[in-house]
Design a protein around this motif. Structure first.
Motif, PDB file in Angstrom:
ATOM      1  N   PHE A  60       0.857  -1.184   0.000  1.00 27.50           N
ATOM      2  CA  PHE A  60       0.000   0.000   0.000  1.00 27.50           C
ATOM      3  C   PHE A  60       0.888   1.226   0.000  1.00 27.50           C
ATOM      4  CE2 PHE A  60      -0.012   1.269   4.632  1.00 27.50           C
ATOM      5  CZ  PHE A  60       0.789   0.250   5.107  1.00 27.50           C
ATOM      6  N   SER A  97      -1.486  -2.306  -5.274  1.00 33.81           N
ATOM      7  CA  SER A  97      -1.968  -1.761  -3.999  1.00 33.81           C
ATOM      8  C   SER A  97      -3.232  -2.497  -3.590  1.00 33.81           C
ATOM      9  CB  SER A  97      -2.261  -0.270  -4.120  1.00 33.81           C
ATOM     10  OG  SER A  97      -3.042   0.129  -2.993  1.00 33.81           O
ATOM     11  N   ASP A  99      -4.986  -1.319  -1.287  1.00 38.90           N
ATOM     12  CA  ASP A  99      -5.665  -0.228  -0.577  1.00 38.90           C
ATOM     13  C   ASP A  99      -6.235   0.779  -1.579  1.00 38.90           C
ATOM     14  OD1 ASP A  99      -6.467   1.514   1.435  1.00 38.90           O
ATOM     15  OD2 ASP A  99      -4.435   2.245   1.859  1.00 38.90           O
ATOM     16  N   ASP A 103      -5.442   4.798  -2.539  1.00 37.38           N
ATOM     17  CA  ASP A 103      -4.344   4.831  -3.505  1.00 37.38           C
ATOM     18  C   ASP A 103      -4.758   4.992  -4.962  1.00 37.38           C
ATOM     19  OD1 ASP A 103      -2.878   4.405  -1.268  1.00 37.38           O
ATOM     20  OD2 ASP A 103      -2.328   2.334  -1.731  1.00 37.38           O
ATOM     21  N   THR A 122      -4.042  -0.798  -9.010  1.00 36.78           N
ATOM     22  CA  THR A 122      -4.912  -1.330  -7.968  1.00 36.78           C
ATOM     23  C   THR A 122      -6.188  -1.784  -8.682  1.00 36.78           C
ATOM     24  OG1 THR A 122      -5.867  -0.954  -5.776  1.00 36.78           O
ATOM     25  CG2 THR A 122      -5.944   0.902  -7.323  1.00 36.78           C
ATOM     26  N   TYR A 139      -3.356 -10.098   3.028  1.00 39.77           N
ATOM     27  CA  TYR A 139      -3.366  -8.705   3.472  1.00 39.77           C
ATOM     28  C   TYR A 139      -4.525  -8.517   4.440  1.00 39.77           C
ATOM     29  CZ  TYR A 139      -7.470  -7.422   0.696  1.00 39.77           C
ATOM     30  OH  TYR A 139      -8.735  -7.343   0.189  1.00 39.77           O
ATOM     31  N   VAL A 152      -1.892  -1.363   6.979  1.00 44.73           N
ATOM     32  CA  VAL A 152      -2.270  -2.540   6.218  1.00 44.73           C
ATOM     33  C   VAL A 152      -1.191  -3.594   6.440  1.00 44.73           C
ATOM     34  CG1 VAL A 152      -2.805  -3.432   3.926  1.00 44.73           C
ATOM     35  CG2 VAL A 152      -3.338  -1.051   4.480  1.00 44.73           C
TER      36      VAL A 152
END
Lengths: 196, 143
Positions: A60, A97, A99, A103, A122, A139, A152
């Motif tokens: 992330f 990513s 997240d 992001d 992502t 994750y 994260v």
């Protein structure tokens, strides 16, 4: 004298040999279809794995320590791999990513910071979960603190995917660039032998 | 005399901070990718004195917050946890380095460029505050 030198060499070299930079899977693992994108409109799908080696790291962008350190080491490792393998066997590096909420708007900048050819993406939660599961990764989005910031937790390892689109190995910390490059070069030799 | 020496040392080594018998060497903020909410600072803290010292906090100019954190690799999963206090015994050093202890810098007020500096203030259990100037630079990775 020779013996003393040999002993000293062992003392110096043993800690390096003891470091495991990667683990080869017993059997290659086929990956399911997936689709990721970034704010530049670039995409990363299973088709992008075809015909070249790929390293995928999950992380992330607000990761203060482990992610930038890993990406920096990957840059050095890939550069060293370039000295050991043909140019078309130098792996592409992809940062995913996990997240997207924080992001998605600027995810493409991240990987490029470490190398102009590195790319970052992502995607939708189900796509992230699909690739995470398929690569035996992990994750977890942690509970936000009073400022709304959350951490994260994520797999520290990097997935190595062969030109046939199968997962072949995992790179592990500490990602020593030279040893990681050697591991990747050996993996490629084995891959070609098995297919010839 | 020793104070004069340290003052002279400080003048020639701007990266070196000193308070009492504590010294900080190699304070660095690795240049971070653009647009991030958090990144890190690293350094080595040495206690050259006779009494144990305890680092209990850190503040960073230009950031909403700074915390002492430790990254761990637990079963292949990268985790981070806040560290409340770090004891540094006499004669010992504590190193903040990637993949381990780091000063987590959160919510930068402005983006940074190579060569910029970040003033960190290390806070100790005895009430002492030690200012440290960390330089922003690209970390070199290599074998």
């Amino acid at each position: 004298m020779t013996r003393v030198l040999a002993f000293m060499f062992c003392l110096l070299a043993a800690p390096l040999w003891a470091q495991v930079q990667g683990v080869e899977l017993d059997e290659p693992v086929a990956l399911p279809d997936f689709a990721f994108s970034n704010e530049l409109g670039e995409s990363f799908t299973q088709a992008d794995l075809d015909g070249r080696w790929t390293l995928i790291m999950f992380g992330f962008l607000s990761c203060p320590d482990v992610c930038p350190f890993t990406m920096g080491n990957l840059e050095a490792a890939v550069s060293e791999t370039g000295m050991r393998v043909r140019p078309d066997n130098v792996p592409q590096v992809v940062f995913i990513s996990v997240d997207p909420a924080r992001d998605a708007e600027h995810v493409s900048d991240y990987a490029k910071f470490f190398h102009p050819d590195f790319r970052s993406f992502t995607g939708a939660r189900d796509q992230i979960d699909t690739l995470i599961e398929a690569t035996d990764s992990f994750y977890r989005l942690m509970t936000p603190d009073q400022t709304g910031y959350y951490e994260v937790q994520h797999s520290a390892s990097v997935s190595v995917i062969a030109p046939d689109g199968t997962l072949r190995a995992k790179l592990q910390p500490p990602f020593d660039p030279g040893l990681t490059a050697e591991f990747l070069a050996q993996l490629q030799i084995k891959y070609r032998k098995a297919r010839s | 005399m020793r104070g004069t020496l340290f003052a002279a040392l400080l003048a020639v080594c701007p990266g070196l901070a000193w308070a009492g018998d504590l010294t900080v060497s190699d304070p660095v903020v690795p240049l971070a990718p653009p647009g991030l909410m958090a990144h890190s600072a690293y350094m080595t803290l040495t206690n050259a004195g006779d009494v144990p010292r305890t680092l209990v906090g850190v503040a960073a100019d230009g950031y909403a917050m700074a915390h002492i954190h430790r990254s761990d690799d637990s079963g292949g999963v990268a985790t981070m946890s806040a560290v409340d206090a770090i004891a540094i015994a006499p004669g010992q050093s504590v190193t903040f380095a990637p993949g381990g202890l780091h000063v987590m810098l959160m919510h930068p007020a402005a983006p940074q460029a190579e060569g910029d500096t970040v003033t960190l203030t290390l806070q100790f259990a005895n009430g002492e505050a030690l200012p440290v100037t960390a330089t922003v630079r690209r970390l070199k990775h290599g074998s």
